[in-house]
Enzyme design. Structure first.
Site, PDB file in Angstrom:
ATOM      1  CG  ASN A   9     -33.223  -8.913  12.812  1.00 53.64           C
ATOM      2  OD1 ASN A   9     -32.518  -8.687  11.378  1.00 53.64           O
ATOM      3  ND2 ASN A   9     -32.836  -8.945  13.842  1.00 53.64           N
ATOM      4  CE  LYS A  11     -29.822  -8.403  15.454  1.00 52.60           C
ATOM      5  NZ  LYS A  11     -29.099  -8.676  16.682  1.00 52.60           N
ATOM      6  CG  HIS A  95     -34.563  -7.106  17.229  1.00 54.93           C
ATOM      7  ND1 HIS A  95     -33.721  -6.126  17.964  1.00 54.93           N
ATOM      8  CD2 HIS A  95     -34.415  -8.954  16.797  1.00 54.93           C
ATOM      9  CE1 HIS A  95     -32.819  -7.004  17.872  1.00 54.93           C
ATOM     10  NE2 HIS A  95     -33.023  -8.551  17.597  1.00 54.93           N
ATOM     11  CD  GLU A  97     -29.814  -5.650  17.671  1.00 55.55           C
ATOM     12  OE1 GLU A  97     -30.328  -4.934  16.364  1.00 55.55           O
ATOM     13  OE2 GLU A  97     -29.587  -6.064  17.762  1.00 55.55           O
ATOM     14  CD  GLU A 167     -34.110 -11.984  19.137  1.00 53.00           C
ATOM     15  OE1 GLU A 167     -33.360 -12.252  18.231  1.00 53.00           O
ATOM     16  OE2 GLU A 167     -34.479 -10.883  19.069  1.00 53.00           O
ATOM     17  N   GLY A 173     -25.768 -11.261  19.645  1.00 50.43           N
ATOM     18  CA  GLY A 173     -24.748 -10.585  19.851  1.00 50.43           C
ATOM     19  C   GLY A 173     -23.624 -10.665  20.473  1.00 50.43           C
ATOM     20  CB  SER A 212     -25.926 -16.283  21.021  1.00 50.86           C
ATOM     21  OG  SER A 212     -25.228 -14.907  21.367  1.00 50.86           O
TER      22      SER A 212
HETATM   23  P1  13P Z   1     -27.352 -12.627  17.553  1.00 49.24           P
HETATM   24  O1  13P Z   1     -27.717 -14.425  16.919  1.00 49.24           O
HETATM   25  O2  13P Z   1     -26.062 -12.097  16.183  1.00 49.24           O
HETATM   26  O3  13P Z   1     -27.622 -13.436  18.665  1.00 49.24           O
HETATM   27  O4  13P Z   1     -28.765 -11.836  17.496  1.00 49.24           O
HETATM   28  C1  13P Z   1     -29.768 -12.416  17.500  1.00 49.24           C
HETATM   29  C2  13P Z   1     -30.942 -11.329  17.299  1.00 49.24           C
HETATM   30  O5  13P Z   1     -30.499 -10.582  17.765  1.00 49.24           O
HETATM   31  C3  13P Z   1     -32.208 -12.124  16.171  1.00 49.24           C
HETATM   32  O6  13P Z   1     -33.150 -11.060  16.061  1.00 49.24           O
END
Ligand code: 13P
Length: 251
Positions: A9, A11, A95, A97, A167, A173, A212
């Protein structure tokens, strides 16, 4: 036996020049993988580039969001049919976010899930609890609500043509990964909840872990019985990291 999937992903990261370099390395570095698929979910403007670079390869691609509407006066939105025009295989829906920053509730996510499938694409449905919710011991209730919104709207059979991603928000992150056992416990909860409706759907469904995941922890996570690969944020932007994670998913 479920195969594994590792999906990046990206982002809101990328650029024409850097995408080309990254994708070339990933294609080369993941050639000949056994028992695992790889995909990248990229920002909308890069879909034509990704389509043209990845079409001849074994890597799949997709988007990170989609409108719940088919078409119409929705300025700034992108429909699932448009994503199908660029041969996306996957669309990430729900997601954390999007849920947190764009106020997407579970019903809206379920509508996006439906729009994705209607266009013939595969949703990657994200579920997960915040740190506050984990500490309040309501992780299972939170995930059940997120999952049940899709089951109530579309029936459990809709999950057969989808991928789930657990997740935990506190692991995204932050560099703070769920332990393999913490992740496994939630994955088992998800699978059991679906099995209560339909054992076959539950048994065949790919449930990814995200939060992560790095080159140095992917193998132990993917070794857990109910973890079928990963949804990778930051590490999907670093070729060596992502390739190692994809290799860790091999059978
Ligand atoms: P990270 O791997 O940067 O923690 O992000 C995970 C994520 O949100 C994947 O959709």
């Amino acid at each position: 036996m479920r195969s594994k999937l590792v999906a990046g992903n990206w982002k809101m990261h990328g650029g024409i020049a850097q995408n080309r370099v990254l994708l070339d390395l990933i294609v080369t570095g993941t050639t000949g993988l056994r028992g695992a698929d790889c995909a990248v979910c990229v920002p909308y403007p890069y879909l034509p580039q990704v389509q043209s670079l990845l079409q001849p390869t074994h890597i799949f691609w997709g988007a990170q969001n989609v409108s719940q509407h088919e078409k119409g006066a929705y300025t700034g939105e992108v429909s699932a049919a448009m994503l199908a025009d660029f041969a996306c295989r996957y669309v990430i829906v729900g997601h954390s976010e999007r849920r947190a920053l764009y106020a997407e509730d579970s019903h809206t996510v379920a509508l996006k899930f439906r729009a994705t499938q209607t266009a013939g694409l595969t949703p990657i449905l994200c579920v997960g609890e915040t740190l506050e919710q984990r500490e309040a011991a309501v992780t299972e209730q939170v995930i059940a609500e997120q999952l049940d919104a899709v089951i109530e709207l579309l029936g459990v059979s809709a999950l057969a043509k989808s991928v789930l991603a657990y997740e935990p928000v506190w692991a995204i992150g932050t560099g703070k990964t769920a332990t393999p056992q913490q992740a496994q416990d939630v994955h088992a909860f998800i699978r059991n909840r679906i099995a209560a409706h339909d054992i076959k759907v539950a048994t065949e469904l790919q449930v990814l872990y995200g939060g992560s995941v790095k080159a140095n922890n992917a193998a132990e996570l993917f070794a857990m019985p109910d973890i079928d690969g990963g949804l990778i944020g930051g590490a999907s932007l670093v070729a060596d990291e992502f390739i190692t994670i994809c290799r860790a998913a091999q059978s």
